[in-house]
Scaffold this active site. Structure first.
Site, short mmCIF file in Angstrom:
data_model
loop_
_atom_site.label_atom_id
_atom_site.label_comp_id
_atom_site.label_asym_id
_atom_site.label_seq_id
_atom_site.Cartn_x
_atom_site.Cartn_y
_atom_site.Cartn_z
N GLU A 53 0.93 -1.20 -0.08
CA GLU A 53 -0.07 -0.15 0.03
C GLU A 53 0.87 1.27 -0.17
OE1 GLU A 53 -2.68 0.55 3.31
OE2 GLU A 53 -3.47 2.35 2.63
N ASP A 64 -5.40 10.14 9.12
CA ASP A 64 -3.88 9.63 9.70
C ASP A 64 -3.43 10.18 11.24
OD1 ASP A 64 -3.21 7.61 7.72
OD2 ASP A 64 -3.35 9.33 6.41
N TYR A 178 -10.76 -3.37 3.00
CA TYR A 178 -9.94 -2.88 4.20
C TYR A 178 -11.10 -2.55 5.43
CZ TYR A 178 -6.22 0.17 5.86
OH TYR A 178 -5.22 0.79 6.56
#
Lengths: 266, 398
Positions: A53, A64, A178
């Site tokens: 990834e 993030d 995911y």
């Protein structure tokens, strides 16, 4: 290429009775910026990764935590752009065997041009795309272009998703699914929520592609715990941190100990 | 005549808007949208909101005729919508009180907010004190330094102020951190976003709570002049005071609307916050809108003397109103804003916020161009007490 390549590569690993392990790295982070990508990709492939990834750095990465934010800033300071990453990927397209999945926030690809982006991904051998800020409601911005160029559109599921949404996300996902394993941003966590196994089991039931758990996963023990309920894990912040510290041997150990089911830390 | 009904069910204003957020937040956005729909239909909610706006915020605010200013400019009649007279000194509290009541209704006990200069942070901390809600405010490190007094104000009101060191340490980074906090605490926390930015339904909800400005103005101007105004001017950063003023007038096509962005050191300098004048379409903080960004899609830092306008994006509805040409957007430099700040202080005895000074500066220019029988309304979004130290320093630098 694309979905078939991910499918085939994953099948080979699973046929060896191993967990799937997808490391995340920030493209352009580290010495020589994007020029280090071919070497890093080769290294991760040799270490036993199932796919890579590759994060396209963005100035405002809201999904993030601090480690990946800092890696993104380092990469941007070295002049990393989406175009440069694609150009480097084109160089060793023919010799690379491991699937490449790009993780990018929507703005850099929107500005690049969605159709141009999908065509470029096909040209340089990108197999799948993860876009954390495109929920089901906004998919039509990009879904058609990805289908046209046979790029797997990897969807993200969340612990806050309703059962109906989980089912729909699992049904739509391509390449793999995911499963975001924390209620929060990326980054190392000591433990996951109690209901994580139910969540992963539900996703497994509805998905026709492998289910990988990511966010908050940083050690082999977690990889095995989560891997017991799905097909494997995605590890980001820990890998970004180890590579930043120059500890490649530890990255290799982490991957090896995470994929081999007989090495369960029991 | 067509009736303006934006946004559509997907939160789109034409090509702009939407919900570009991680899946983790989607359930909360859908819950908020539903709760807001229900609340608007509930008379008791609207009555409670009206009660607080009247008794606590101090509405309605006057539409004051600035006769001295008009005389000085030799122009037609000029009116100031006095949002500076609201409790906490700006229009921000119209939205904070509405969203806090909504949060209570949804059973959320914790509030998170972002703030630039501190106006929205103070307004939100204030309503959280009033309604007994826990309050966390994210503020850029640089802004914490520049606005130390507002930090203390928020703490005095019982809020926890978290300094954000990431990025440039300004409003954009505070929004990032507030979003990250919300992602991690979404089940018991409501995010009171302070402007008409962010993912749907925020641009709609914030606009609706701010539309009281334009609704009152529409009534008041007809009492003063017997008709609608010819020109309405408001400053635009994220754009909440401007949308609040403009929205009730959008269908009145004879009324000319002007949004004034921060021109900083001038558009040519690259140091400005004039997103609509010099930006490109992109996605930031969950919405598609005009942005200041690089060719590769990285968000640039905005620049303005006014911290409240210092944002590299703008509300998606403004992007739409610019594209459809219903509103004229232009920019005013730091220098021009400083002049207007002093002029209004001296002529009317009203010290305007630096944000609002941009609207006044534009009115000064416009007044010279339009016939003297035309009426101008300026949204005076906030008072300038917070800015006097900064203005003093600036003037001494000269």
């Amino acid at each position: 290429m694309g979905k078939e390549k991910i499918n085939q590569y994953f099948n080979n690993i699973q046929a060896n009775d191993q967990h799937l392990f997808v490391p995340y790295i920030v493209a352009g982070d580290g010495e020589n910026g994007v020029q280090n990508l071919p070497e890093r990709i080769q290294f991760l492939q040799d270490s036993g990764a199932a796919a890579i990834e590759l994060g396209i750095p963005f100035s405002d990465p809201v999904a993030d935590g601090p480690t990946i934010q800092e890696g993104s800033i380092r990469a941007l300071e070295q002049g990393t752009t989406l175009k440069k990453v694609l150009d480097v990927l084109a160089e060793d397209k023919e010799t690379r065997t491991i699937p490449i999945v790009l993780m990018t926030y929507v703005n850099p690809i929107f500005v690049f041009g969605i159709e141009r982006f999908a065509a470029e991904c096909e040209r340089v051998g990108v197999d799948g795309i993860i876009i954390p800020d495109i929920p089901l409601e906004e998919e039509d911005l990009i879904a058609e272009a990805l289908t046209t160029h046979n790029i797997a559109f990897i969807r993200l599921a969340a612990l806050t998703s309703t059962p109906e949404r989980l089912q729909e996300i699992a049904r739509r996902s391509e390449g793999f699914l995911y499963a975001v394993a924390v209620k929060g941003t990326t980054g190392v966590r000591t433990s996951h929520e109690d209901n994580i196994s139910t969540y992963l089991t539900t996703l497994k039931k509805h998905a026709s592609v492998p289910v990988l758990a990511g966010f908050g996963v940083s050690n082999p023990q977690q990889a095995h715990e989560l891997g017991a309920h799905c097909d494997g894990v995605i590890v980001g912040s820990k890998i970004v941190d180890l590579l930043h510290q120059g500890k490649k041997a530890k990255v290799r150990t982490l991957i090896e100990e995470s994929i081999n089911k007989q090495e369960v830390g029991t | 005549m067509t009736t303006y009904t934006m946004p559509d069910y997907r939160g789109r204003f034409g090509d702009f808007g939407g919900r570009f957020v991680p899946e983790l937040l989607m359930p909360a956005l859908l819950e908020l949208e539903e709760a807001y729909k229900e609340a608007k239909k509930d008379d008791s909610f609207m009555e409670e909101l009206d009660y607080y706006l009247k008794e606590y915020v101090g509405r309605e605010t006057p539409l004051y005729e600035a006769k001295n200013l008009a005389k000085k400019l030799g122009s037609g009649r000029i009116f100031l919508k006095r949002e500076d007279l609201n409790h906490t000194g700006a229009h921000k509290i119209n939205n904070s009180i509405g969203q806090a009541l909504l949060a209570k209704r949804m059973g959320k006990k914790k509030i998170v907010a972002e703030t630039g200069a501190g106006q929205h942070g103070v307004a939100t901390a204030t309503v959280c004190a009033l309604l007994d809600l826990e309050c966390i405010v994210f503020m850029g490190e640089l802004d914490v330094e520049r606005q130390a007094l507002n930090v203390f104000r928020m703490e005095l009101l019982g809020a926890e102020v978290k300094s954000v060191a990431q990025g440039s340490g300004t409003l954009k980074d505070a929004v990032n951190e507030a979003l990250r906090y919300w992602v991690s605490n979404v089940e018991d926390t409501h995010y009171i976003l302070g402007s008409v930015v962010g993912p749907h339904p925020f641009p709609k909800i914030v606009r609706d709570f701010q539309a009281v400005i334009g609704q009152e103005t529409k009534r008041q101007i007809q009492v003063h002049t017997g008709k609608l105004p010819n020109h309405i001017i408001a400053a635009v950063g994220g754009g909440s005071n401007a949308i609040g003023m403009f929205h009730p007038f959008i269908d009145d096509e004879a009324v000319k609307l002007y949004g004034v962005e921060a021109g900083g050191l001038g558009l040519a300098s690259g140091k400005h916050a004039a997103t609509l004048s010099a930006g490109e379409t992109g996605v930031l903080h969950g919405t598609m809108t005009q942005l200041l960004q690089s060719e590769s899609g990285q968000i640039k830092e905005a620049f303005s003397i006014s911290a409240g306008l210092d944002y590299p994006g703008v509300g998606p509805e403004h992007s739409h109103l610019a594209a459809s040409k219903r509103v004229t957007y232009d920019s005013i430099t730091d220098e021009e804003a400083l002049e207007a700040f002093q002029l209004l202080s001296k002529t009317e005895g009203i010290i305007p916020a630096l944000e609002s000074s941009h609207a006044i500066a534009y009115a000064i220019k416009l007044a010279k161009e339009v016939p003297a029988n035309e009426t101008i309304v300026i949204n005076l979004s906030g008072r300038g007490d917070k800015d006097v130290q900064q203005v003093k320093n600036k003037l001494e630098e000269r």
